[in-house]
Design a protein around this motif. Sequence first.
Motif, PDB file in Angstrom:
ATOM      1  N   LYS A  57     -46.235   9.327  91.319  1.00 31.31           N
ATOM      2  CA  LYS A  57     -45.520  10.171  92.274  1.00 31.31           C
ATOM      3  C   LYS A  57     -45.997   9.864  93.696  1.00 31.31           C
ATOM      4  O   LYS A  57     -45.204   9.814  94.638  1.00 31.31           O
ATOM      5  N   MET A  58     -47.307   9.613  93.841  1.00 25.31           N
ATOM      6  CA  MET A  58     -47.853   9.311  95.166  1.00 25.31           C
ATOM      7  C   MET A  58     -47.334   7.969  95.677  1.00 25.31           C
ATOM      8  O   MET A  58     -47.017   7.845  96.861  1.00 25.31           O
ATOM      9  N   LYS A  59     -47.224   6.988  94.789  1.00 25.34           N
ATOM     10  CA  LYS A  59     -46.647   5.692  95.188  1.00 25.34           C
ATOM     11  C   LYS A  59     -45.228   5.884  95.701  1.00 25.34           C
ATOM     12  O   LYS A  59     -44.831   5.297  96.703  1.00 25.34           O
ATOM     13  N   SER A  60     -44.463   6.707  95.010  1.00 26.53           N
ATOM     14  CA  SER A  60     -43.087   6.975  95.417  1.00 26.53           C
ATOM     15  C   SER A  60     -43.055   7.693  96.766  1.00 26.53           C
ATOM     16  O   SER A  60     -42.274   7.327  97.655  1.00 26.53           O
ATOM     17  N   LEU A  61     -43.912   8.695  96.931  1.00 29.98           N
ATOM     18  CA  LEU A  61     -43.978   9.438  98.186  1.00 29.98           C
ATOM     19  C   LEU A  61     -44.354   8.523  99.348  1.00 29.98           C
ATOM     20  O   LEU A  61     -43.720   8.540 100.404  1.00 29.98           O
ATOM     21  N   VAL A  62     -45.368   7.685  99.139  1.00 33.71           N
ATOM     22  CA  VAL A  62     -45.806   6.762 100.195  1.00 33.71           C
ATOM     23  C   VAL A  62     -44.716   5.733 100.484  1.00 33.71           C
ATOM     24  O   VAL A  62     -44.456   5.406 101.646  1.00 33.71           O
ATOM     25  N   GLY A  63     -44.036   5.249  99.450  1.00 36.17           N
ATOM     26  CA  GLY A  63     -42.936   4.304  99.657  1.00 36.17           C
ATOM     27  C   GLY A  63     -41.836   4.905 100.514  1.00 36.17           C
ATOM     28  O   GLY A  63     -41.337   4.267 101.450  1.00 36.17           O
ATOM     29  N   ASP A  64     -41.468   6.157 100.215  1.00 35.23           N
ATOM     30  CA  ASP A  64     -40.448   6.845 101.009  1.00 35.23           C
ATOM     31  C   ASP A  64     -40.935   7.063 102.445  1.00 35.23           C
ATOM     32  O   ASP A  64     -40.178   6.865 103.400  1.00 35.23           O
ATOM     33  N   PHE A  65     -42.196   7.483 102.574  1.00 36.64           N
ATOM     34  CA  PHE A  65     -42.772   7.719 103.901  1.00 36.64           C
ATOM     35  C   PHE A  65     -42.750   6.440 104.731  1.00 36.64           C
ATOM     36  O   PHE A  65     -42.336   6.445 105.893  1.00 36.64           O
ATOM     37  N   VAL A  66     -43.182   5.327 104.149  1.00 36.13           N
ATOM     38  CA  VAL A  66     -43.236   4.056 104.878  1.00 36.13           C
ATOM     39  C   VAL A  66     -41.831   3.611 105.281  1.00 36.13           C
ATOM     40  O   VAL A  66     -41.606   3.232 106.430  1.00 36.13           O
ATOM     41  N   SER A  67     -40.877   3.687 104.355  1.00 33.81           N
ATOM     42  CA  SER A  67     -39.501   3.266 104.668  1.00 33.81           C
ATOM     43  C   SER A  67     -38.910   4.084 105.807  1.00 33.81           C
ATOM     44  O   SER A  67     -38.353   3.543 106.760  1.00 33.81           O
ATOM     45  N   GLU A  68     -39.044   5.401 105.720  1.00 37.28           N
ATOM     46  CA  GLU A  68     -38.481   6.282 106.737  1.00 37.28           C
ATOM     47  C   GLU A  68     -39.210   6.129 108.069  1.00 37.28           C
ATOM     48  O   GLU A  68     -38.592   6.086 109.134  1.00 37.28           O
ATOM     49  N   THR A  69     -40.514   6.031 108.002  1.00 37.96           N
ATOM     50  CA  THR A  69     -41.318   6.001 109.224  1.00 37.96           C
ATOM     51  C   THR A  69     -41.205   4.659 109.931  1.00 37.96           C
ATOM     52  O   THR A  69     -41.257   4.615 111.163  1.00 37.96           O
ATOM     53  N   ASP A  70     -41.048   3.576 109.194  1.00 36.59           N
ATOM     54  CA  ASP A  70     -40.839   2.259 109.822  1.00 36.59           C
ATOM     55  C   ASP A  70     -39.713   2.322 110.847  1.00 36.59           C
ATOM     56  O   ASP A  70     -39.868   1.898 111.990  1.00 36.59           O
ATOM     57  N   GLU A  71     -38.588   2.870 110.435  1.00 43.21           N
ATOM     58  CA  GLU A  71     -37.411   2.944 111.307  1.00 43.21           C
ATOM     59  C   GLU A  71     -37.673   3.856 112.513  1.00 43.21           C
ATOM     60  O   GLU A  71     -37.330   3.525 113.652  1.00 43.21           O
ATOM     61  N   THR A  72     -38.295   4.999 112.250  1.00 43.52           N
ATOM     62  CA  THR A  72     -38.562   5.958 113.326  1.00 43.52           C
ATOM     63  C   THR A  72     -39.544   5.397 114.346  1.00 43.52           C
ATOM     64  O   THR A  72     -39.314   5.504 115.559  1.00 43.52           O
ATOM     65  N   ILE A  73     -40.624   4.801 113.865  1.00 41.72           N
ATOM     66  CA  ILE A  73     -41.632   4.238 114.775  1.00 41.72           C
ATOM     67  C   ILE A  73     -41.017   3.128 115.609  1.00 41.72           C
ATOM     68  O   ILE A  73     -41.257   3.044 116.817  1.00 41.72           O
ATOM     69  N   GLU A  74     -40.218   2.295 114.991  1.00 38.10           N
ATOM     70  CA  GLU A  74     -39.566   1.202 115.724  1.00 38.10           C
ATOM     71  C   GLU A  74     -38.686   1.759 116.843  1.00 38.10           C
ATOM     72  O   GLU A  74     -38.728   1.284 117.976  1.00 38.10           O
ATOM     73  N   ALA A  75     -37.905   2.784 116.530  1.00 42.34           N
ATOM     74  CA  ALA A  75     -37.010   3.369 117.541  1.00 42.34           C
ATOM     75  C   ALA A  75     -37.797   3.991 118.687  1.00 42.34           C
ATOM     76  O   ALA A  75     -37.482   3.789 119.860  1.00 42.34           O
TER      77      ALA A  75
END
Length: 163
Positions: free
Chosen positions: A71-89
């Motif tokens: 579950k933590m791998k899934s949570l971190v995967g979602d966090f990284v995917s979502e945050t990558d885009e936000t941080i870039e913007a």
Amino acid sequence: ARTEDEERFRAAGLDDILGKPITKEGIRAIIAKYCLGGAAGDVPASEPASDADVMDHTHLDNLVELLGPEKMKSLVGDFVSETDETIEAIAASCETGDVEPSLAPRAHKAAGSSALVGANALRELLVAIEDRIANGDKPNAQDGVALRRIWQQTRDDLQRRIS
């Protein structure tokens, strides 16, 4: 909470504020202050994370224990995917000087998500950027560079510890 929020809370009669991320140490300090007459030593404490760390590893380890590794791998995967885009913007806007007020809610959301996984350094920088945007003091190119650097360190640390 932002400074103006804290002032408003205190004016309404709030005695203290426990900000995100909520930690055992923060809760212990509040309990000690109000229930034990300030005797924080009476409340057992766990070892705090080093200030030099980008991540609160104790918090992250507690989440893995609570949620389980998959579950933590899934949570971190979602966090990284979502945050990558936000941080870039946000970083790109800071670097070009084209910072719109609409970035403040994105920074706020990313800061909250960062707190959830114990990414304290990233959270602090995002909160500072959100506050600057809200106060009309646009973040600059240095903020964008710092944001990219801290995000890279955070992402690498998360992926190393969760893989």
